[in-house]
Design a protein around this motif. Sequence first.
Motif, PDB file in Angstrom:
ATOM      1  N   PHE A   1      -6.097-105.038 -46.169  1.00  0.00           N
ATOM      2  CA  PHE A   1      -6.550-106.480 -46.916  1.00  0.00           C
ATOM      3  C   PHE A   1      -8.012-106.832 -47.147  1.00  0.00           C
ATOM      4  CE2 PHE A   1      -7.459-106.438 -42.200  1.00  0.00           C
ATOM      5  CZ  PHE A   1      -8.529-107.316 -42.055  1.00  0.00           C
ATOM      6  N   ALA A   2      -8.920-105.654 -46.880  1.00  0.00           N
ATOM      7  CA  ALA A   2     -10.275-105.748 -47.146  1.00  0.00           C
ATOM      8  C   ALA A   2     -10.802-104.406 -47.324  1.00  0.00           C
ATOM      9  CB  ALA A   2     -10.998-106.825 -46.374  1.00  0.00           C
ATOM     10  N   THR A   3     -12.259-104.334 -47.996  1.00  0.00           N
ATOM     11  CA  THR A   3     -12.973-103.421 -48.008  1.00  0.00           C
ATOM     12  C   THR A   3     -14.308-103.599 -47.402  1.00  0.00           C
ATOM     13  OG1 THR A   3     -13.899-101.383 -49.425  1.00  0.00           O
ATOM     14  CG2 THR A   3     -13.781-103.764 -50.445  1.00  0.00           C
ATOM     15  N   ASN A   4     -15.389-102.726 -47.464  1.00  0.00           N
ATOM     16  CA  ASN A   4     -16.494-102.958 -46.860  1.00  0.00           C
ATOM     17  C   ASN A   4     -17.376-101.661 -47.602  1.00  0.00           C
ATOM     18  OD1 ASN A   4     -18.511-104.192 -45.275  1.00  0.00           O
ATOM     19  ND2 ASN A   4     -17.046-104.797 -43.838  1.00  0.00           N
ATOM     20  N   GLN A   5     -18.646-101.625 -47.107  1.00  0.00           N
ATOM     21  CA  GLN A   5     -19.501-100.348 -47.275  1.00  0.00           C
ATOM     22  C   GLN A   5     -20.565-100.256 -46.263  1.00  0.00           C
ATOM     23  OE1 GLN A   5     -22.920-101.368 -50.284  1.00  0.00           O
ATOM     24  NE2 GLN A   5     -21.303-102.459 -51.015  1.00  0.00           N
ATOM     25  N   LEU A   6     -20.981 -99.148 -45.868  1.00  0.00           N
ATOM     26  CA  LEU A   6     -22.154 -98.678 -45.058  1.00  0.00           C
ATOM     27  C   LEU A   6     -23.589 -99.077 -45.550  1.00  0.00           C
ATOM     28  CD1 LEU A   6     -21.664 -97.562 -41.749  1.00  0.00           C
ATOM     29  CD2 LEU A   6     -19.579 -97.521 -43.205  1.00  0.00           C
TER      30      LEU A   6
ATOM     31  N   MET B   1     -20.151 -89.773 -41.607  1.00  0.00           N
ATOM     32  CA  MET B   1     -19.971 -89.440 -42.893  1.00  0.00           C
ATOM     33  C   MET B   1     -20.852 -89.540 -44.007  1.00  0.00           C
ATOM     34  SD  MET B   1     -15.948 -90.280 -43.056  1.00  0.00           S
ATOM     35  CE  MET B   1     -14.548 -89.586 -42.180  1.00  0.00           C
ATOM     36  N   VAL B   2     -21.426 -90.856 -43.662  1.00  0.00           N
ATOM     37  CA  VAL B   2     -22.426 -91.071 -44.534  1.00  0.00           C
ATOM     38  C   VAL B   2     -23.707 -89.976 -44.613  1.00  0.00           C
ATOM     39  CG1 VAL B   2     -24.354 -92.776 -45.050  1.00  0.00           C
ATOM     40  CG2 VAL B   2     -21.993 -93.498 -44.823  1.00  0.00           C
ATOM     41  N   MET B   3     -24.234 -89.543 -43.505  1.00  0.00           N
ATOM     42  CA  MET B   3     -25.144 -88.564 -43.328  1.00  0.00           C
ATOM     43  C   MET B   3     -24.810 -87.406 -44.164  1.00  0.00           C
ATOM     44  SD  MET B   3     -26.907 -90.073 -39.725  1.00  0.00           S
ATOM     45  CE  MET B   3     -25.335 -90.046 -39.063  1.00  0.00           C
ATOM     46  N   GLN B   4     -23.465 -86.820 -43.722  1.00  0.00           N
ATOM     47  CA  GLN B   4     -22.928 -85.647 -44.198  1.00  0.00           C
ATOM     48  C   GLN B   4     -22.968 -85.723 -45.966  1.00  0.00           C
ATOM     49  OE1 GLN B   4     -18.956 -84.966 -42.683  1.00  0.00           O
ATOM     50  NE2 GLN B   4     -19.807 -84.333 -40.898  1.00  0.00           N
TER      51      GLN B   4
ATOM     52  N   SER C   1     -17.816 -97.279 -50.378  1.00  0.00           N
ATOM     53  CA  SER C   1     -17.393 -98.518 -50.830  1.00  0.00           C
ATOM     54  C   SER C   1     -16.192 -98.146 -51.778  1.00  0.00           C
ATOM     55  CB  SER C   1     -18.640 -99.312 -51.394  1.00  0.00           C
ATOM     56  OG  SER C   1     -19.092 -98.803 -52.451  1.00  0.00           O
ATOM     57  N   ASP C   2     -16.166 -97.419 -52.695  1.00  0.00           N
ATOM     58  CA  ASP C   2     -15.538 -97.389 -53.707  1.00  0.00           C
ATOM     59  C   ASP C   2     -14.317 -96.368 -54.088  1.00  0.00           C
ATOM     60  OD1 ASP C   2     -14.595 -97.293 -56.424  1.00  0.00           O
ATOM     61  OD2 ASP C   2     -16.595 -97.796 -57.289  1.00  0.00           O
ATOM     62  N   TYR C   3     -13.129 -96.690 -54.138  1.00  0.00           N
ATOM     63  CA  TYR C   3     -12.009 -95.592 -53.982  1.00  0.00           C
ATOM     64  C   TYR C   3     -12.174 -94.658 -55.143  1.00  0.00           C
ATOM     65  CZ  TYR C   3      -9.748 -98.129 -57.937  1.00  0.00           C
ATOM     66  OH  TYR C   3      -9.320 -98.756 -59.128  1.00  0.00           O
ATOM     67  N   LYS C   4     -12.728 -94.854 -56.290  1.00  0.00           N
ATOM     68  CA  LYS C   4     -12.981 -94.012 -57.592  1.00  0.00           C
ATOM     69  C   LYS C   4     -14.084 -92.914 -57.063  1.00  0.00           C
ATOM     70  CE  LYS C   4     -12.938 -97.711 -60.788  1.00  0.00           C
ATOM     71  NZ  LYS C   4     -13.744 -98.763 -61.686  1.00  0.00           N
ATOM     72  N   TYR C   5     -14.579 -93.026 -55.856  1.00  0.00           N
ATOM     73  CA  TYR C   5     -15.285 -91.750 -55.298  1.00  0.00           C
ATOM     74  C   TYR C   5     -14.604 -91.127 -54.415  1.00  0.00           C
ATOM     75  CZ  TYR C   5     -19.075 -93.574 -58.269  1.00  0.00           C
ATOM     76  OH  TYR C   5     -19.955 -94.202 -59.253  1.00  0.00           O
ATOM     77  N   ASN C   6     -13.425 -91.155 -53.951  1.00  0.00           N
ATOM     78  CA  ASN C   6     -12.845 -90.496 -52.929  1.00  0.00           C
ATOM     79  C   ASN C   6     -12.711 -89.275 -52.988  1.00  0.00           C
ATOM     80  OD1 ASN C   6     -12.039 -92.739 -50.998  1.00  0.00           O
ATOM     81  ND2 ASN C   6     -10.047 -93.102 -52.186  1.00  0.00           N
ATOM     82  N   ASN C   7     -12.661 -88.472 -54.064  1.00  0.00           N
ATOM     83  CA  ASN C   7     -12.744 -87.106 -54.480  1.00  0.00           C
ATOM     84  C   ASN C   7     -14.234 -86.356 -53.580  1.00  0.00           C
ATOM     85  OD1 ASN C   7     -10.470 -86.377 -55.294  1.00  0.00           O
ATOM     86  ND2 ASN C   7     -11.050 -86.806 -57.332  1.00  0.00           N
ATOM     87  N   PHE C   8     -15.300 -87.204 -53.901  1.00  0.00           N
ATOM     88  CA  PHE C   8     -16.737 -87.028 -53.164  1.00  0.00           C
ATOM     89  C   PHE C   8     -16.560 -87.382 -52.014  1.00  0.00           C
ATOM     90  CE2 PHE C   8     -20.977 -87.258 -52.290  1.00  0.00           C
ATOM     91  CZ  PHE C   8     -21.579 -86.297 -52.773  1.00  0.00           C
ATOM     92  N   TYR C   9     -16.024 -88.544 -51.404  1.00  0.00           N
ATOM     93  CA  TYR C   9     -15.958 -88.837 -49.759  1.00  0.00           C
ATOM     94  C   TYR C   9     -15.505 -87.874 -49.057  1.00  0.00           C
ATOM     95  CZ  TYR C   9     -17.396 -93.682 -51.837  1.00  0.00           C
ATOM     96  OH  TYR C   9     -17.750 -94.451 -52.203  1.00  0.00           O
ATOM     97  N   LYS C  10     -14.206 -87.263 -49.775  1.00  0.00           N
ATOM     98  CA  LYS C  10     -13.439 -86.274 -48.737  1.00  0.00           C
ATOM     99  C   LYS C  10     -14.378 -85.044 -48.451  1.00  0.00           C
ATOM    100  CE  LYS C  10     -10.915 -84.104 -52.552  1.00  0.00           C
ATOM    101  NZ  LYS C  10      -9.401 -83.805 -53.301  1.00  0.00           N
ATOM    102  N   GLN C  11     -15.138 -85.084 -48.969  1.00  0.00           N
ATOM    103  CA  GLN C  11     -16.228 -83.781 -48.387  1.00  0.00           C
ATOM    104  C   GLN C  11     -16.706 -83.899 -46.905  1.00  0.00           C
ATOM    105  OE1 GLN C  11     -18.656 -81.737 -51.782  1.00  0.00           O
ATOM    106  NE2 GLN C  11     -18.631 -84.147 -52.212  1.00  0.00           N
ATOM    107  N   ALA C  12     -16.584 -85.151 -46.770  1.00  0.00           N
ATOM    108  CA  ALA C  12     -17.196 -85.544 -45.344  1.00  0.00           C
ATOM    109  C   ALA C  12     -15.872 -85.297 -44.401  1.00  0.00           C
ATOM    110  CB  ALA C  12     -17.662 -86.873 -45.189  1.00  0.00           C
TER     111      ALA C  12
ATOM    112  N   LYS D   1     -12.944 -91.346 -47.023  1.00  0.00           N
ATOM    113  CA  LYS D   1     -12.308 -91.872 -48.042  1.00  0.00           C
ATOM    114  C   LYS D   1     -13.006 -93.415 -48.044  1.00  0.00           C
ATOM    115  CE  LYS D   1      -8.531 -93.497 -44.996  1.00  0.00           C
ATOM    116  NZ  LYS D   1      -9.235 -93.080 -43.819  1.00  0.00           N
ATOM    117  N   SER D   2     -12.671 -94.080 -49.024  1.00  0.00           N
ATOM    118  CA  SER D   2     -13.119 -95.359 -49.021  1.00  0.00           C
ATOM    119  C   SER D   2     -12.572 -96.357 -47.957  1.00  0.00           C
ATOM    120  CB  SER D   2     -12.853 -96.061 -50.391  1.00  0.00           C
ATOM    121  OG  SER D   2     -11.542 -96.053 -50.617  1.00  0.00           O
ATOM    122  N   ILE D   3     -13.416 -97.175 -47.597  1.00  0.00           N
ATOM    123  CA  ILE D   3     -13.375 -98.176 -46.523  1.00  0.00           C
ATOM    124  C   ILE D   3     -12.147 -99.164 -46.595  1.00  0.00           C
ATOM    125  CG2 ILE D   3     -14.289-100.181 -44.868  1.00  0.00           C
ATOM    126  CD1 ILE D   3     -16.847 -98.558 -45.350  1.00  0.00           C
ATOM    127  N   THR D   4     -10.948 -99.172 -45.984  1.00  0.00           N
ATOM    128  CA  THR D   4     -10.221-100.342 -45.930  1.00  0.00           C
ATOM    129  C   THR D   4      -9.769-100.681 -44.751  1.00  0.00           C
ATOM    130  OG1 THR D   4      -9.635 -98.897 -47.976  1.00  0.00           O
ATOM    131  CG2 THR D   4      -7.817-100.589 -47.002  1.00  0.00           C
TER     132      THR D   4
END
Length: 325
Positions: free
Chosen positions: A106-111, A157-160, A227-238, A256-259
């Motif tokens: 139902f929602a997203t967010n960001q660090l 993950m953000v720091m990684q 924050s953005d699912y479009k960057y999930n390929n980058f996020y999954k490195q963490a 992965k993006s926050i959901t």
Amino acid sequence: MRSISLGVILVMLSLVSAVPGFATEKLSGDVIMFHAGSLSVPLAKMEKEFEAMHPGVDIKREAGGSTKMARMISEVGKPADIMASADYVVIDKNLIPKFADFNIRFATNQLVLCYTDQSKYASEINSDNWYEIIQKPGVVWGHSDPNLDPCGYRSVMVMQLAEKFYGKEGLFDKLIKQRKKEWVRPKSVELISLLKTGNMDYAWEYLSVAVQHGLKYITLDKHINLSDYKYNNFYKQAKVTVSGNKPGTTIERVGKSITYGITKLKDAPNKAAATAFMAYMLSPEGGLKILKEMGQPPFVPAIVPDEAMVKNMPAELQKLVKVNK
């Protein structure tokens, strides 16, 4: 007395007209809701509005790290009607299929990195140098426990990801080595009081929490902030290893993006009132509007992964979601 009564009536009528359909059924009893600490402020407002429409209902909320809250249900056996998690995967892994039939995103967010005017180097820190500032001697910074709270493992993950995005080899290890054990707290909202009292300089939080509590914050590049699912390929490195459902086991969380996710428990003690509250919460004119106002972007409409899950949901909720993998 007459003017007060009239005022109460007018408030209730305005709520009913603003959110049609949620005050038509007479409901009563307690609704027990376990939820992520980062939802505390918007849920407090939702609770107030819903109870004004349904005076016989008492929404009883317990906030904490999402993983801990889910385990209270699955391992401790605490009764609950609703579970809302800062990471929908917590519901998938801990509650479905034994304790729940569906999981609505139902929602997203960001660090963000929060601070106050009292924080060391508050006048110098920015989106480009934050990782240098928090490494300076005497700077106290923290995050929530990755084993109990999604904000905790997301902070790690953000720091990684920062190491990879900035091309600073060894950055993550340097940051973790500098962070002291006592700077890690069970849930992210506990860090707010430490910031406001000057006992902590910087803390990793969700943007919505920063906005709701009037904190200053550093926003990060989308490659880092989850924050953005479009960057999930980058996020999954963490990847972060956390404690599993059973003692002595572990689970690997992948970036992965926050959901956020929410479900009604199979053994909900007050099914009718719980369903009505969820319908209000997932309405664009109700709870989703409140989330948006408080800095937490909602999915309008809310999302489920497939038609099979839609069929597992109460009819009142089915019309408030769409299928999107």
